[in-house]
Design an enzyme around this catalytic site. Structure first.
Site, PDB file in Angstrom:
ATOM      1  N   LYS A  39      40.605  42.829  32.253  1.00  0.00           N
ATOM      2  CA  LYS A  39      39.239  43.027  32.683  1.00  0.00           C
ATOM      3  C   LYS A  39      39.182  43.594  34.240  1.00  0.00           C
ATOM      4  CE  LYS A  39      36.037  39.567  32.834  1.00  0.00           C
ATOM      5  NZ  LYS A  39      35.467  39.762  34.227  1.00  0.00           N
ATOM      6  N   SER A  40      39.800  43.016  35.287  1.00  0.00           N
ATOM      7  CA  SER A  40      39.853  43.364  36.439  1.00  0.00           C
ATOM      8  C   SER A  40      40.263  44.759  36.714  1.00  0.00           C
ATOM      9  CB  SER A  40      40.670  42.413  37.340  1.00  0.00           C
ATOM     10  OG  SER A  40      40.052  40.974  37.368  1.00  0.00           O
ATOM     11  N   ARG A  44      38.425  48.424  37.958  1.00  0.00           N
ATOM     12  CA  ARG A  44      39.308  49.228  38.874  1.00  0.00           C
ATOM     13  C   ARG A  44      39.622  50.646  38.541  1.00  0.00           C
ATOM     14  NH1 ARG A  44      39.091  43.912  39.707  1.00  0.00           N
ATOM     15  NH2 ARG A  44      39.120  42.964  42.005  1.00  0.00           N
ATOM     16  N   GLY A 112      30.074  40.130  37.336  1.00  0.00           N
ATOM     17  CA  GLY A 112      29.910  40.232  39.119  1.00  0.00           C
ATOM     18  C   GLY A 112      31.053  41.062  39.394  1.00  0.00           C
ATOM     19  N   ARG A 141      23.498  34.604  40.665  1.00  0.00           N
ATOM     20  CA  ARG A 141      24.826  34.343  41.126  1.00  0.00           C
ATOM     21  C   ARG A 141      24.639  34.754  42.718  1.00  0.00           C
ATOM     22  NH1 ARG A 141      29.612  36.354  37.339  1.00  0.00           N
ATOM     23  NH2 ARG A 141      30.995  35.532  38.978  1.00  0.00           N
ATOM     24  N   GLN A 188      36.647  39.775  44.712  1.00  0.00           N
ATOM     25  CA  GLN A 188      35.407  40.525  44.448  1.00  0.00           C
ATOM     26  C   GLN A 188      35.046  40.949  45.905  1.00  0.00           C
ATOM     27  OE1 GLN A 188      32.721  38.704  42.110  1.00  0.00           O
ATOM     28  NE2 GLN A 188      34.148  38.918  40.086  1.00  0.00           N
ATOM     29  N   ASP A 342      40.063  31.840  36.755  1.00  0.00           N
ATOM     30  CA  ASP A 342      39.348  32.089  35.476  1.00  0.00           C
ATOM     31  C   ASP A 342      39.733  31.416  34.392  1.00  0.00           C
ATOM     32  OD1 ASP A 342      37.771  33.902  36.616  1.00  0.00           O
ATOM     33  OD2 ASP A 342      38.935  35.630  35.845  1.00  0.00           O
ATOM     34  N   LYS A 369      30.185  30.776  38.824  1.00  0.00           N
ATOM     35  CA  LYS A 369      30.896  31.733  37.939  1.00  0.00           C
ATOM     36  C   LYS A 369      29.873  32.282  36.782  1.00  0.00           C
ATOM     37  CE  LYS A 369      34.993  32.384  39.682  1.00  0.00           C
ATOM     38  NZ  LYS A 369      35.208  33.802  40.200  1.00  0.00           N
ATOM     39  N   ARG A 415      34.295  32.713  28.620  1.00  0.00           N
ATOM     40  CA  ARG A 415      35.359  31.725  28.854  1.00  0.00           C
ATOM     41  C   ARG A 415      35.285  30.629  28.226  1.00  0.00           C
ATOM     42  NH1 ARG A 415      38.625  35.945  30.807  1.00  0.00           N
ATOM     43  NH2 ARG A 415      37.839  36.824  32.463  1.00  0.00           N
TER      44      ARG A 415
END
Ligand code: S3P
Length: 455
Positions: A39-40, A44, A112, A141, A188, A342, A369, A415
């Site tokens: 996902k990260s 990007r 986020g 958040r 982040q 995570d 989160k 999650r």
């Protein structure tokens, strides 16, 4: 009593209810699988592809709701993004100064990463105005962690509670460079500032208290930015302004998604699973260290580097210890936390099947989160009969006693939904998980994959 294996997904108005029971007699979890793209890295790749000159191709993009939010936002600002699929996505970038002012509010959904990273980019778009919002979880958040350093660079950002909560309004400015000493280890925050630095004349540096995931640094460098990393001082710098060049990105499988199967394999008798093509970037492999400390049998094979990220196949086998639980308790804290942040919900499940008391500390970040993961995991595991107590910064879990099926709730957190599903597979009786549709954020094929390995 032996229950039949039940896996069903029911639609209940707009919600889904997932019903599960342990594998029926003679069945376990077996096979070779792949997990969806990281996902990260997916976020990007979409963002840098949008900002680069020329064409970027992305192979293995995560088709979850979160990257879709990122793709929609950048398409609304002029990037040409092809239809999203996991084979190949093509982005025609708009170049460093080409971002168009969107005609409507940008919606980061539940993500986020989309909101905070994009904030750094938008704050630096001199003369253009942006409004950004998200779903009810994201609107609660904290954004000040990104807004505070950006304001120190000269950003114009407004929102509720002095800009600490979305929706946010951004008036793009010419920013000035900053050396920011971040009070939290957050990729982040680090990425938000480095992305702002991409457009800023001079050297922008972020120093963190512990090393967080470094995908931004790796990918910015691959796209041609001038990035310096000092591991000793946990600092990353960018020399701006930089012009990015489109690249071919290959996204590895997400270790955060693989973690559900690693724990499932460690707690379900007879299990033997291989998860191929998993990203094993050292800033992400804390979960492997924690599970090894708990006695899990996990091996790596076929280690290689793909497009600047380390990748391996991971095999997990259930360790039969006779009458004793398959795992034993451990302590998880300190610099390890950002490397498994995570995975703490699923590690809490592992702890429930581990002899002794597992202590998770230094993880107060979990409270902000997608849900308050400390409170939610404590409440849900105690519904299953686990002896669990909340700490301000973590959890204490005494494991090794049978869990019982229960009626549970994901609190719309992907999650949490998947962690509870794995706990249910190793509990006695039937479990239902409300609001299970949340899995689509990072792992839309979670239930079909589970069905395919029940053999
Ligand atoms: C992410 C960083 C982490 C992680 C999140 C994804 C990223 O958040 O929890 O799921 O892609 O940069 P923090 O950086 O806030 O710890």
């Amino acid at each position: 009593m032996v229950y039949p294996t039940i896996i069903s997904l029911h639609h209940n108005e707009s919600q889904q209810v997932l019903t599960l029971a342990p594998p029926a007699e003679g069945l376990t979890l077996r096979g070779q699988i792949r997990v969806p793209g990281d996902k990260s890295i997916s976020h990007r790749a979409l963002m840098l592809g949008a900002l680069a000159h020329g064409v970027t191709t992305i192979h293995g993009l995560l088709l979850g709701e979160d990257p879709r939010s990122t793709a929609r936002c950048f398409a609304a600002m002029g990037a040409e993004v092809s239809e999203l699929n996991s084979e190949q996505v093509t982005i025609k970038g708009i170049g460093a100064s080409g971002l168009q002012e969107p005609v409507d509010i940008l919606d980061a959904g539940n993500s986020g990463t989309t909101l905070r990273l994009m904030l750094g980019i938008l704050a630096a778009q001199s003369g253009r105005f942006f409004a950004i919002t998200g779903d009810s979880s994201l609107r609660s958040r904290p954004m000040s962690r990104a807004v505070t350093p950006l304001r120190q660079m000269g950003a114009g950002i407004w929102g509720r509670k002095d800009g600490s909560l979305a929706p946010l309004a951004v008036q793009g400015q010419t920013l000035h460079p900053l050396h920011y000493y971040s009070p939290i280890a957050s990729a982040q925050v680090k990425s938000c500032i480095l992305l702002a630095g991409l457009f800023t004349e001079g050297k922008t540096t972020v120093t963190e208290p512990a090393l967080s995931r470094d995908h931004s640094e790796r990918m910015l460098r691959a796209f041609g930015a001038n990035i310096e990393v000092d591991l000793e001082t946990r600092s990353a710098s960018i020399l701006g302004p930089a012009q990015l060049q489109g690249q071919a990105v290959v996204v590895p499988g997400d270790i955060s998604s693989a973690a559900f199967w690693l724990v499932a394999g460690a707690i379900i008798p007879g299990a033997d699973l291989t998860i191929e093509n998993v990203g094993v970037n050292p800033t992400r492999t804390g979960v492997l260290e924690a599970l090894a400390a708990m006695g899990a049998d996990i091996t790596r094979a076929n280690e290689r580097e793909v497009a600047g990220e380390p990748v391996a196949d991971l095999r997990v086998r259930y360790s039969d210890r006779g009458d004793r639980p398959p795992l034993h308790a451990c302590e998880i804290g300190g610099d390890l936390i950002p490397r498994l942040i995570d995975e703490i919900p699923i590690l809490a499940v592992a702890a429930a099947f581990a002899q002794g008391t597992t202590i998770i500390r230094d993880a107060a970040e979990l409270r902000v989160k997608e849900s308050d993961r400390i409170a939610v995991m404590a409440a849900q595991l105690s519904q299953m009969g686990v002896a669990v107590s909340e700490r301000a910064d973590g959890l204490e879990i005494t494991g090794g006693h049978p869990l019982k099926g229960a009626t549970l709730d994901s609190y719309t957190d992907h999650r949490i939904a998947m962690s509870l599903a794995i706990a249910a597979l190793a509990a006695q009786g039937v479990t239902t998980i409300q609001r299970a549709e949340a899995v689509a954020i990072s792992y839309p094929s979670f239930v079909p994959t589970l069905t395919s390995i029940l053999q």
